[in-house]
Design a protein around this motif. Structure first.
Motif, PDB file in Angstrom:
ATOM      1  N   THR A 218       0.859  -1.185   0.000  1.00 38.08           N
ATOM      2  CA  THR A 218       0.000   0.000   0.000  1.00 38.08           C
ATOM      3  C   THR A 218       0.892   1.231   0.000  1.00 38.08           C
ATOM      4  OG1 THR A 218      -1.958  -0.919   1.082  1.00 38.08           O
ATOM      5  CG2 THR A 218      -1.535   1.410   1.435  1.00 38.08           C
ATOM      6  N   THR A 219       0.644   2.144  -0.940  1.00 38.72           N
ATOM      7  CA  THR A 219       1.345   3.422  -0.956  1.00 38.72           C
ATOM      8  C   THR A 219       0.386   4.541  -0.568  1.00 38.72           C
ATOM      9  OG1 THR A 219       0.838   3.891  -3.283  1.00 38.72           O
ATOM     10  CG2 THR A 219       2.868   2.647  -2.810  1.00 38.72           C
ATOM     11  N   GLY A 220       0.953   5.663  -0.144  1.00 43.71           N
ATOM     12  CA  GLY A 220       0.132   6.804   0.217  1.00 43.71           C
ATOM     13  C   GLY A 220      -0.690   7.316  -0.943  1.00 43.71           C
ATOM     14  N   ALA A 221      -0.115   7.306  -2.141  1.00 40.22           N
ATOM     15  CA  ALA A 221      -0.828   7.827  -3.302  1.00 40.22           C
ATOM     16  C   ALA A 221      -2.050   6.964  -3.622  1.00 40.22           C
ATOM     17  CB  ALA A 221       0.105   7.889  -4.507  1.00 40.22           C
ATOM     18  N   THR A 222      -1.876   5.660  -3.649  1.00 35.16           N
ATOM     19  CA  THR A 222      -3.005   4.776  -3.908  1.00 35.16           C
ATOM     20  C   THR A 222      -4.064   4.918  -2.826  1.00 35.16           C
ATOM     21  OG1 THR A 222      -1.738   3.145  -5.151  1.00 35.16           O
ATOM     22  CG2 THR A 222      -3.723   2.356  -4.053  1.00 35.16           C
ATOM     23  N   ALA A 223      -3.632   4.919  -1.570  1.00 39.56           N
ATOM     24  CA  ALA A 223      -4.572   5.013  -0.455  1.00 39.56           C
ATOM     25  C   ALA A 223      -5.355   6.319  -0.491  1.00 39.56           C
ATOM     26  CB  ALA A 223      -3.819   4.886   0.866  1.00 39.56           C
ATOM     27  N   ALA A 224      -4.682   7.414  -0.822  1.00 39.40           N
ATOM     28  CA  ALA A 224      -5.365   8.707  -0.875  1.00 39.40           C
ATOM     29  C   ALA A 224      -6.452   8.712  -1.939  1.00 39.40           C
ATOM     30  CB  ALA A 224      -4.351   9.820  -1.145  1.00 39.40           C
ATOM     31  N   GLY A 225      -6.131   8.182  -3.114  1.00 43.58           N
ATOM     32  CA  GLY A 225      -7.119   8.130  -4.180  1.00 43.58           C
ATOM     33  C   GLY A 225      -8.306   7.257  -3.817  1.00 43.58           C
ATOM     34  N   GLU A 226      -8.057   6.116  -3.196  1.00 45.70           N
ATOM     35  CA  GLU A 226      -9.133   5.212  -2.811  1.00 45.70           C
ATOM     36  C   GLU A 226      -9.982   5.792  -1.688  1.00 45.70           C
ATOM     37  OE1 GLU A 226     -10.092   2.265  -4.296  1.00 45.70           O
ATOM     38  OE2 GLU A 226      -8.701   3.027  -5.818  1.00 45.70           O
ATOM     39  N   ALA A 227      -9.354   6.514  -0.771  1.00 41.75           N
ATOM     40  CA  ALA A 227     -10.112   7.147   0.316  1.00 41.75           C
ATOM     41  C   ALA A 227     -11.070   8.203  -0.223  1.00 41.75           C
ATOM     42  CB  ALA A 227      -9.149   7.768   1.330  1.00 41.75           C
ATOM     43  N   LEU A 228     -10.599   9.035  -1.142  1.00 44.72           N
ATOM     44  CA  LEU A 228     -11.473  10.035  -1.747  1.00 44.72           C
ATOM     45  C   LEU A 228     -12.604   9.368  -2.517  1.00 44.72           C
ATOM     46  CD1 LEU A 228      -8.725  12.510  -2.984  1.00 44.72           C
ATOM     47  CD2 LEU A 228     -10.461  12.993  -1.231  1.00 44.72           C
ATOM     48  N   LYS A 229     -12.306   8.262  -3.177  1.00 44.01           N
ATOM     49  CA  LYS A 229     -13.333   7.529  -3.916  1.00 44.01           C
ATOM     50  C   LYS A 229     -14.402   6.997  -2.965  1.00 44.01           C
ATOM     51  CE  LYS A 229     -11.814   4.714  -7.045  1.00 44.01           C
ATOM     52  NZ  LYS A 229     -11.250   3.486  -7.698  1.00 44.01           N
TER      53      LYS A 229
END
Length: 257
Positions: free
Chosen positions: A122-133
């Motif tokens: 898990t990277t911060g970039a992926t997690a951030a995008g998924e959280a906003l989604k």
């Protein structure tokens, strides 16, 4: 959208499978471990691999470049060390590099970790995008500790994912270590500076900003999602590993999604 005040700690599901999470972060970081160790389902554990940072300055574009070079050079050794505890999954406790180069850059970073460890990450970039989604956000405000050179990469990444970045505030921290010196008042002002009636959600990047508590408090005040990247990263790592535990008092992402 409104959020009721929440209290207490996690509610761990009986029989949660014990997962060893390798938490990989820069040696200069003093916030990630403080925040994530409050978020641990029963029988799961965090095991830190620290990336040796010999060039911690971030006070210019050139310094930021030197920091990135140092991080990428030293990361394989950190991964090699933490792999000796035989972890099940990799969690990146650093985010700047994962935003670099947009979606393709983040994907290449993730693949590099897989190639070195044989594990998912898990990277911060992926997690951030998924959280906003998860919140259905479209128009966002962003807070970072970065210089403009880093903020440009963050905006480009979120834009490529389809989010409309209404505003971004970079705190221009002078070094990777001094990021942690930003106060709760600094963080609060930064969040408010990128908010507006047409903004669906606020999100923070930069894992050494200790932001979970501030974000959770502001979320209740503003009645909209306020996402700290360490909370998003933990949330993503848990959910993709089948851990559905809910955590109270750390923001609605971990409580409701």
């Amino acid at each position: 959208m409104t959020f009721a005040p929440v209290q207490g700690a996690l509610t761990a599901a009986p029989g949660t499978k014990g997962i060893r999470f390798a938490l990989v972060l820069p040696s200069t970081n003093t916030s990630v471990e403080r925040e994530v160790h409050h978020l641990r389902p029963q029988d799961c554990s965090w095991h830190t691999g620290r990336i040796m940072i010999k060039a911690p300055a971030l006070d210019s574009a050139d310094a930021f470049g030197a920091f990135r070079e140092c991080l990428n050079e030293a990361m394989p050794a950190a991964l090699e060390t933490v792999m000796t505890c035989k972890p099940d999954y990799i969690v990146m406790g650093m985010s700047a590099e994962t935003f670099w180069g947009g979606v393709v850059g983040n994907a290449a970073f993730e693949q590099g970790v897989r190639d070195l460890t044989g594990l998912e990450v898990t990277t911060g970039a992926t997690a951030a995008g998924e959280a906003l989604k998860a919140f259905g956000a479209k128009r966002i405000g962003v807070v970072t500790p970065y210089q403009p050179v880093g903020d440009e990469q963050v905006v480009a990444y979120f834009t490529e994912l389809g989010y409309d970045v209404a505003a971004i505030t970079g705190l221009c921290s002078e070094s990777a270590t001094s990021i942690a010196d930003e106060t709760p008042e600094d963080l609060r002002r930064a969040f408010l500076s990128v908010d507006g009636p047409d903004v669906d959600a606020l999100i923070q990047c930069g894992t050494n900003l200790e932001c979970i508590a501030v974000a959770a408090e502001l979320e209740r005040e503003l009645g909209k999602p306020v996402i700290a990247i360490n909370a998003a990263t933990v949330w993503h790592a848990f959910r993709v590993n089948g851990i559905q535990d809910k955590f109270q008092g750390h923001g609605s992402l971990l409580e409701l999604h």
